[in-house]
Design an enzyme around this catalytic site. Structure first.
Site, PDB file in Angstrom:
ATOM      1  N   HIS A 148       0.887  -1.333   0.207  1.00  0.00           N
ATOM      2  CA  HIS A 148       0.014  -0.030   0.080  1.00  0.00           C
ATOM      3  C   HIS A 148       0.861   1.210   0.161  1.00  0.00           C
ATOM      4  O   HIS A 148       2.065   1.236   0.565  1.00  0.00           O
ATOM      5  CB  HIS A 148      -0.949  -0.156   1.367  1.00  0.00           C
ATOM      6  CG  HIS A 148      -2.153   0.802   1.187  1.00  0.00           C
ATOM      7  ND1 HIS A 148      -2.193   2.149   1.354  1.00  0.00           N
ATOM      8  CD2 HIS A 148      -3.211   0.691   0.673  1.00  0.00           C
ATOM      9  CE1 HIS A 148      -3.040   2.729   1.107  1.00  0.00           C
ATOM     10  NE2 HIS A 148      -4.018   1.788   0.909  1.00  0.00           N
TER      11      HIS A 148
ATOM     12  N   ASP B 135      -7.890  -5.177   0.124  1.00  0.00           N
ATOM     13  CA  ASP B 135      -8.458  -6.061  -0.932  1.00  0.00           C
ATOM     14  C   ASP B 135      -8.056  -7.692  -0.760  1.00  0.00           C
ATOM     15  O   ASP B 135      -8.716  -8.247  -1.523  1.00  0.00           O
ATOM     16  CB  ASP B 135      -8.019  -5.496  -2.266  1.00  0.00           C
ATOM     17  CG  ASP B 135      -8.565  -4.339  -2.844  1.00  0.00           C
ATOM     18  OD1 ASP B 135      -9.858  -4.342  -2.345  1.00  0.00           O
ATOM     19  OD2 ASP B 135      -8.184  -3.381  -3.246  1.00  0.00           O
TER      20      ASP B 135
HETATM   21  N1  ACO Z   1       4.013  -7.507  -4.860  1.00  0.00           N
HETATM   22  C1  ACO Z   1       5.546  -7.653  -4.819  1.00  0.00           C
HETATM   23  N2  ACO Z   1       6.183  -6.605  -4.771  1.00  0.00           N
HETATM   24  C2  ACO Z   1       5.330  -5.477  -4.474  1.00  0.00           C
HETATM   25  C3  ACO Z   1       4.036  -5.209  -4.141  1.00  0.00           C
HETATM   26  C4  ACO Z   1       3.337  -6.526  -4.453  1.00  0.00           C
HETATM   27  N3  ACO Z   1       2.041  -6.539  -4.237  1.00  0.00           N
HETATM   28  N4  ACO Z   1       3.703  -3.973  -4.030  1.00  0.00           N
HETATM   29  C5  ACO Z   1       4.924  -3.411  -3.976  1.00  0.00           C
HETATM   30  N5  ACO Z   1       6.099  -4.099  -4.257  1.00  0.00           N
HETATM   31  C6  ACO Z   1       7.282  -3.882  -4.504  1.00  0.00           C
HETATM   32  C7  ACO Z   1       7.746  -3.025  -5.480  1.00  0.00           C
HETATM   33  O1  ACO Z   1       8.157  -4.038  -6.864  1.00  0.00           O
HETATM   34  C8  ACO Z   1       8.931  -2.251  -5.246  1.00  0.00           C
HETATM   35  O2  ACO Z   1      10.058  -2.832  -5.008  1.00  0.00           O
HETATM   36  P1  ACO Z   1      11.431  -2.282  -5.360  1.00  0.00           P
HETATM   37  O3  ACO Z   1      11.692  -1.370  -4.111  1.00  0.00           O
HETATM   38  O4  ACO Z   1      12.490  -3.335  -5.119  1.00  0.00           O
HETATM   39  O5  ACO Z   1      11.654  -1.733  -6.500  1.00  0.00           O
HETATM   40  C9  ACO Z   1       8.508  -1.875  -3.738  1.00  0.00           C
HETATM   41  O6  ACO Z   1       7.778  -2.747  -3.282  1.00  0.00           O
HETATM   42  C10 ACO Z   1       7.697  -0.399  -3.568  1.00  0.00           C
HETATM   43  O7  ACO Z   1       6.518  -0.558  -4.527  1.00  0.00           O
HETATM   44  P2  ACO Z   1       5.757   0.478  -5.004  1.00  0.00           P
HETATM   45  O8  ACO Z   1       5.315   0.077  -6.316  1.00  0.00           O
HETATM   46  O9  ACO Z   1       7.027   1.604  -5.290  1.00  0.00           O
HETATM   47  O10 ACO Z   1       4.761   1.133  -4.059  1.00  0.00           O
HETATM   48  P3  ACO Z   1       3.719   1.878  -4.405  1.00  0.00           P
HETATM   49  O11 ACO Z   1       3.293   2.726  -3.168  1.00  0.00           O
HETATM   50  O12 ACO Z   1       3.888   2.956  -5.595  1.00  0.00           O
HETATM   51  O13 ACO Z   1       2.453   1.048  -4.807  1.00  0.00           O
HETATM   52  C11 ACO Z   1       0.663  -0.576  -4.630  1.00  0.00           C
HETATM   53  C12 ACO Z   1       1.439   0.631  -3.982  1.00  0.00           C
HETATM   54  C13 ACO Z   1       0.146  -0.004  -6.257  1.00  0.00           C
HETATM   55  C14 ACO Z   1      -0.456  -0.682  -3.842  1.00  0.00           C
HETATM   56  C15 ACO Z   1       1.618  -1.741  -4.638  1.00  0.00           C
HETATM   57  O14 ACO Z   1       1.732  -2.091  -3.592  1.00  0.00           O
HETATM   58  C16 ACO Z   1       0.553  -2.852  -5.529  1.00  0.00           C
HETATM   59  O15 ACO Z   1       0.846  -3.028  -6.959  1.00  0.00           O
HETATM   60  N6  ACO Z   1       0.115  -3.589  -4.863  1.00  0.00           N
HETATM   61  C17 ACO Z   1      -0.668  -4.640  -5.638  1.00  0.00           C
HETATM   62  C18 ACO Z   1      -2.005  -4.355  -5.859  1.00  0.00           C
HETATM   63  C19 ACO Z   1      -3.085  -3.980  -4.992  1.00  0.00           C
HETATM   64  O16 ACO Z   1      -3.035  -4.871  -3.887  1.00  0.00           O
HETATM   65  N7  ACO Z   1      -3.797  -2.786  -4.825  1.00  0.00           N
HETATM   66  C20 ACO Z   1      -4.676  -2.385  -3.912  1.00  0.00           C
HETATM   67  C21 ACO Z   1      -4.268  -1.399  -3.174  1.00  0.00           C
HETATM   68  S1  ACO Z   1      -5.366  -0.757  -2.003  1.00  0.00           S
HETATM   69  C22 ACO Z   1      -6.368   0.017  -2.814  1.00  0.00           C
HETATM   70  O17 ACO Z   1      -6.284   0.525  -3.557  1.00  0.00           O
HETATM   71  C23 ACO Z   1      -7.720  -0.013  -2.212  1.00  0.00           C
END
Ligand code: ACO
Length: 435
Positions: free
Chosen positions: A312, A369
């Site tokens: 998140h 979620d």
């Molecule tokens: N699975 C694997 N790796 C992940 C995940 C995940 N679900 N989420 C983040 N990471 C990793 C990224 O690859 C990144 O790694 P790095 O530092 O080695 O490059 C690091 O964790 C940080 O991730 P970001 O993408 O920079 O985090 P951001 O804050 O931009 O994204 C998000 C947040 C979009 C929710 C992300 O965690 C994600 O895509 N999660 C899966 C989708 C999801 O569940 N969305 C629902 C969110 S809740 C809502 O909207 C109601």
């Protein structure tokens, strides 16, 4: 409320130096001691703008609606902890709280519920509207289009009084629109609302009754739906809420703002994640040993696969909504007397991920979620309706933010800047000289 949002300037400043010149930025402090450097005059005084892709460090507004402390896993609507609201309130009570700022009295809530019940029907011409959309359309764009189309049925100018009518109409018609979008996708007759049922029960009745078969709403199911709506009701400046504010900032009407919010919510990185979580769990259930394979892919930098429902932007701790849902998941499944292979897989995945260096070092925890889809599935909600359920829940939050923005004396049209990285000026090249 306005003064609460605008009188937070402190005597403190933060100084930055640019091209040998020192610039003092005033510090604004919120009620929970969150501090922000006010950069609104930075460009006019120094020529500098700030660059923050994805707005991860940008406060776009001051807001008195929802407080989140992502490090501690805290979520409060208007100061009330989400856990207490989840336990004691109803969705309409929470909707009132978010929109009006205080919990309703018994009389307020009775009147509000009655007003909403009186506006649940859709204009009969919407039958043709739905009929013109492809049967296999996902219910999310159908909902977004229908809410946008409401603006063509209610064209009065948006006065203070009129906007209150729009609020009631939106809250009242959203479950009808959601259920019709589903009925349309399976080719069944639309069921009229039954206004003696409560909000969630009425939605379930419109979803599952048919002209030849009554649907008796199980109170366990309608209570669980109500809880899910409460947990989704607001989450401060997320992608869809920021979209609603942005659209409303041009003085487009509330229907237009909410329609845009639904579209923004549809994406798999936002509200669409709940559908993706179930698809992931179902795939793991089908393929023996694929949980570990899936986690390997999620950890692999060269692979775009993510563990859906994990991570998140704000929470670097357990999402408090996921904690409530995890508990509720087991209770609902027990009460319904069913078993859930998907819940077992989800809990196993969580257990592995919370011990795994990749997820631990990045502070990736289950978000709302991760478990919501498992409950929807247990309640019999079809997978393509999960994100629509999220939109129904988020509606009061979107409305509250839209109204807060419009009532803010400092309200301006949303218009970010950019750092241009394209070509410098160059002369036009005629067609015959292009390679
Ligand atoms: N699975 C694997 N790796 C992940 C995940 C995940 N679900 N989420 C983040 N990471 C990793 C990224 O690859 C990144 O790694 P790095 O530092 O080695 O490059 C690091 O964790 C940080 O991730 P970001 O993408 O920079 O985090 P951001 O804050 O931009 O994204 C998000 C947040 C979009 C929710 C992300 O965690 C994600 O895509 N999660 C899966 C989708 C999801 O569940 N969305 C629902 C969110 S809740 C809502 O909207 C109601």
């Amino acid at each position: 409320m306005a003064s609460q949002m605008t009188d937070n300037k402190t005597q403190d400043t933060v100084d930055i130096t640019f091209e040998g010149k020192s610039i003092s930025l005033p510090i604004v402090r919120g009620t929970e001691n969150e501090s922000a450097a006010d950069i609104s005059k930075l460009r006019s005084t120094s020529g500098l703008i700030t660059l923050d892709p994805g707005y991860g460090n940008t406060g776009a507004c001051q807001s008195a609606i929802t407080f989140i402390d992502g490090e501690k896993g805290i979520l409060r609507y208007r100061g009330y902890p989400i856990e207490q609201l989840a336990e004691h309130s109803t969705f309409l009570e929470v909707a009132w709280l978010l929109i009006k700022g205080e919990l309703p009295t018994r009389a307020d809530l009775a009147l509000f519920s009655r007003e909403i019940a009186r506006h649940t029907m859709l204009h009969e011409d919407f039958r043709d509207f739905f009929g013109s959309l492809p049967k296999d359309a996902h219910p999310m764009p159908v909902c977004a289009a229908t809410v946008g189309a409401l603006a063509t049925f209610y064209q009065e100018p948006e006065s203070d009084r009129q906007i209150q009518n729009t609020v009631i109409r939106l809250l009242a018609k959203m479950p009808t629109i959601a259920a019709y979008s589903y009925k349309h996708s399976i080719g069944q007759a639309f069921m009229y609302p039954q206004n003696d049922l409560d909000y969630s029960a009425n939605f379930l009745q419109m979803m599952f009754a048919t002209p030849c078969e009554e649907y008796v709403v199980d109170p366990v199911i309608s209570k669980a739906v109500d809880l899910l709506l409460i947990l989704h009701a607001d989450h401060e400046q997320n992608c869809s809420t920021s979209t609603v504010r942005m659209v409303g900032s041009s003085q487009a009407n509330l229907f237009a703002g909410i329609s845009a919010g639904i579209s923004a919510l549809w994406g798999p990185l936002h509200g669409g994640a709940n559908q993706k979580v179930i698809e992931m769990l179902e795939q793991i259930a089908r393929e023996e040993g694929s949980a570990e394979k899936f986690l390997n892919r999620a950890r692999d930098k060269g692979d775009t696969t993510r563990l859906m429902g994990f991570g998140h932007r704000i929470y670097k701790n357990y999402d408090p909504r996921a904690a409530v849902l995890k508990k509720t998941c087991s209770q609902v499944i027990n009460k319904l007397g069913t078993s859930s292979r998907l819940l077992e897989i989800a809990m196993k995945l969580e257990e592995i991920a919370l011990r795994d260096e990749y997820f631990v070092s990045r502070k990736l925890y289950p978000n709302v979620d991760f478990y919501s889809g498992v409950i929807y599935k247990a309640l019999g909600i079809p997978t393509n309706m999960f994100t629509v359920m999220f939109a129904m829940g988020r509606l009061p939050g979107w409305i509250a933010h839209f109204l807060e923005m419009r009532n803010d004396p400092d309200f301006r049209i949303g218009r970010p800047r950019q750092v241009y990285t394209g070509s410098k000026e160059r002369p036009y090249v005629g067609m015959d000289r292009r390679s």
